[in-house]
Every structure is written in structure tokens, then in C-alpha cells.
Enzyme design. Structure first.
Site, short mmCIF file in Angstrom:
data_model
loop_
_atom_site.label_atom_id
_atom_site.label_comp_id
_atom_site.label_asym_id
_atom_site.label_seq_id
_atom_site.Cartn_x
_atom_site.Cartn_y
_atom_site.Cartn_z
N ASP A 64 -2.40 8.28 8.97
CA ASP A 64 -2.13 9.02 10.20
C ASP A 64 -2.45 8.13 11.40
O ASP A 64 -2.98 7.02 11.25
CB ASP A 64 -2.91 10.34 10.24
CG ASP A 64 -4.39 10.19 9.86
OD1 ASP A 64 -4.87 9.05 9.76
OD2 ASP A 64 -5.05 11.22 9.66
N ASP A 133 -12.43 21.40 8.39
CA ASP A 133 -11.53 22.56 8.25
C ASP A 133 -10.61 22.44 7.04
O ASP A 133 -9.67 23.21 6.89
CB ASP A 133 -10.70 22.75 9.53
CG ASP A 133 -9.82 21.54 9.85
OD1 ASP A 133 -9.84 20.56 9.06
OD2 ASP A 133 -9.10 21.59 10.85
N HIS A 135 -8.72 19.77 6.34
CA HIS A 135 -7.51 18.96 6.53
C HIS A 135 -7.58 17.65 5.74
O HIS A 135 -8.66 17.14 5.46
CB HIS A 135 -7.20 18.72 8.02
CG HIS A 135 -8.08 17.78 8.76
ND1 HIS A 135 -8.53 18.02 10.04
CD2 HIS A 135 -8.58 16.56 8.44
CE1 HIS A 135 -9.25 17.01 10.46
NE2 HIS A 135 -9.31 16.11 9.51
N GLU A 140 -3.47 19.89 9.68
CA GLU A 140 -4.40 20.94 10.05
C GLU A 140 -4.06 22.23 9.29
O GLU A 140 -2.96 22.37 8.73
CB GLU A 140 -4.31 21.17 11.56
CG GLU A 140 -4.78 19.97 12.40
CD GLU A 140 -6.29 19.81 12.45
OE1 GLU A 140 -6.95 20.07 11.43
OE2 GLU A 140 -6.80 19.41 13.50
#
Ligand code: GLP
Length: 257
Positions: A64, A133, A135, A140
Site C-alpha cells: 500500500d 481495526d 485491516h 479498512e
């Protein structure tokens, strides 16, 4: 795999990557940022210096990248990977690949990155961390489980998590380009490392929770060859932890990961 320590987890991950070099003539190694893979990167650099592995014939692909940072910004993921890994290796500079987030046409750059990965023959091993979270990459919660490389908006909680690199949450970019969950599923081996108590909850949800876009890492349950390497603290929320330990201890010698 629940390793005896975080250092042992780093060694397992580094060994898994080194093994690809014995099996593939032109390995394609997918790398992740964050603190989780840093120990494995240090070991890979040591292995390289000791003559155990050469990246001269390899390609390295980013998972990413932030959108909106200058190309040379130290927190861009390209610079992060150069600083913590590839500058210390014999990788040819043009063999470090990432999405061209500086393009005027981000959608085309995302398609081009998918084409780059395909042109390399696919990713042999994709290293992953996990966000608080759930991810992976920057997929996300709510990410399509079959998504490909695309632009995403970071959640407030991820921007708060990453503020430590930028001084304040406001300085963290709002947008990123990330390999999609479908892209990650296409890697031949998905290798996630997570250590420490902060990872216990997202790991429990990813490994033993339901397959759900609300915990994007749970998509690895669909992957034909996914390995999650943990220390005791990160494994603390797993119902079957004892079974995983026994399985690891009893692995036949021919089966590495
Ligand atoms: C960022 C990266 C992820 C990484 C996550 C966790 O959000 N995009 O790839 O897994 O951070 O980082 P850390 O390993 O520092 O907890």
C-alpha cells in the site's frame, strides 16, 4: 503458529521468505510497513550480509501507499521500505514496485499496479501486519472481500494509530492506495505477523471470528495458503490456542509452513 517469543516469530517469517528464493528462480516478495515486520526485515538484512540470500534476481512489491505525500517524504511507504529493508539489500532499484500514487489518474495507476503484479507472474509471498481495526494493507472495515488495488479513505482510528509517525492525526494523509483483499488472496502465500497484546483482539476476530468485511483480515480464512505467526500475547484471545501449539510442535519435518 504461536512462536515462543516475538524474536522467534521474526525468525519464522524471515525463514519463510528466504525459502522462496530456493524454490523460485525470480521470487516476487510482497512487503508490508508498520512495526510488525521490522524484526523480520532486520533478520533478512543479516541473512543477506551473511551470504544466505541475494535479492539480485528478485522483485519486491509494496502492499500500500499514502496518497498526497511528496515522493521523497520519509513516511511514504516506498521510503519506509527502502529505509528498513531494500537499501540494505542487493535489490535493483527498478525492481521495487508500488502503485504510482503521484499519477494524475489514480484509477489508471491502480489498474497499472494490478497489471504489474500480474506481469511479474503474481506474488510468491505477501507479508502482512494487522491494524487494530482488523485491516490488512489499508483495507479498512467495510472493504469488499474481493477488492483489487484501489484508493481508500482511512478511518479516524487508523489515522490516530498512525499519528505517531506524523506528529499529529491531522498530518496523516486521508487517502491511500492499497492492494485489495482480492489482490492479497491472489498471492501464493499470505504471511501475517502480529506480536504483542494490542494485536490479541484483531487476531482473534481475524482467525476465529466470522468472515466479515468488518474485520478485513478475516478474508485470509478463504486463502488456500495463509499463515499467521504470533507470539503468546497476540494469541491470547484465541479459543484454540492450545491446539495450534500442539499442531506446530507436531508438524512433520517436511512441512515448514
Ligand atoms: C498500517 C499498514 C498496515 C499495517 C498496520 C499495522 O496501517 N498499512 O499494513 O499492518 O499499519 O501496523 P503495526 O505493525 O505498526 O501495528
Amino acid at each position: 503458529m504461536i512462536a515462543e517469543s516475538a524474536e522467534a516469530a521474526d525468525r519464522i517469517v524471515a525463514d519463510a521468505i528466504v525459502r522462496v528464493f530456493a524454490e523460485r528462480p525470480r521470487p516476487v516478495i510482497g512487503v508490508a510497513t508498520g512495526s510488525s515486520p521490522l524484526g523480520a526485515y532486520r533478520l533478512l538484512i543479516e541473512d543477506h550480509r551473511a551470504g544466505r540470500v541475494s535479492f539480485a534476481g528478485a522483485d519486491v512489491v509494496l502492499l500500500d501507499e499514502y496518497v498526497g505525500l511528496p515522493r521523497e517524504h520519509p513516511e511514504s511507504y516506498r521510503q519506509f521500505i527502502r529505509r528498513h529493508l531494500t537499501d540494505a539489500l542487493d535489490l535493483a532499484p527498478d525492481r521495487l514496485h508500488g502503485p504510482d500514487v503521484w499519477s494524475d489518474d489514480i484509477a489508471a495507476a491502480c489498474r497499472d499496479y494490478e497489471a504489474t503484479l500480474a506481469g511479474l507472474g503474481g506474488v510468491d509471498v505477501q507479508l502482512l501486519g494487522i491494524g487494530s481495526d482488523g485491516h490488512v494493507g489499508f483495507n479498512e472495515p467495510g472493504s469488499s472481500l474481493s477488492s483489487r488495488t484501489r484508493i481508500k479513505t482511512l478511518t479516524a482510528s487508523t489515522r490516530a494509530d498512525n499519528a505517531r509517525f506524523f506528529g499529529s492525526p491531522d498530518a496523516v494523509p486521508r487517502h491511500v492506495v492499497t492492494q485489495g483483499l482480492g489482490t492479497i488472496l491472489a498471492a501464493r502465500h499470505a504471511l501475517l505477523i502480529a506480536c504483542g497484546p494490542a494485536k490479541a483482539d484483531p487476531i482473534a476476530r481475524a482467525v476465529e471470528g466470522p468472515l466479515t468485511a468488518m474485520c478485513p483480515a478475516s478474508v485470509l480464512q478463504l486463502h488456500p495458503h495463509a499463515t499467521v505467526v504470533l507470539d503468546d500475547a497476540a494469541a491470547a484471545g484465541l479459543a484454540l490456542a492450545e491446539h495450534y501449539r500442539q499442531t506446530f510442535a507436531g508438524k512433520p519435518g517436511w512441512q515448514f509452513l
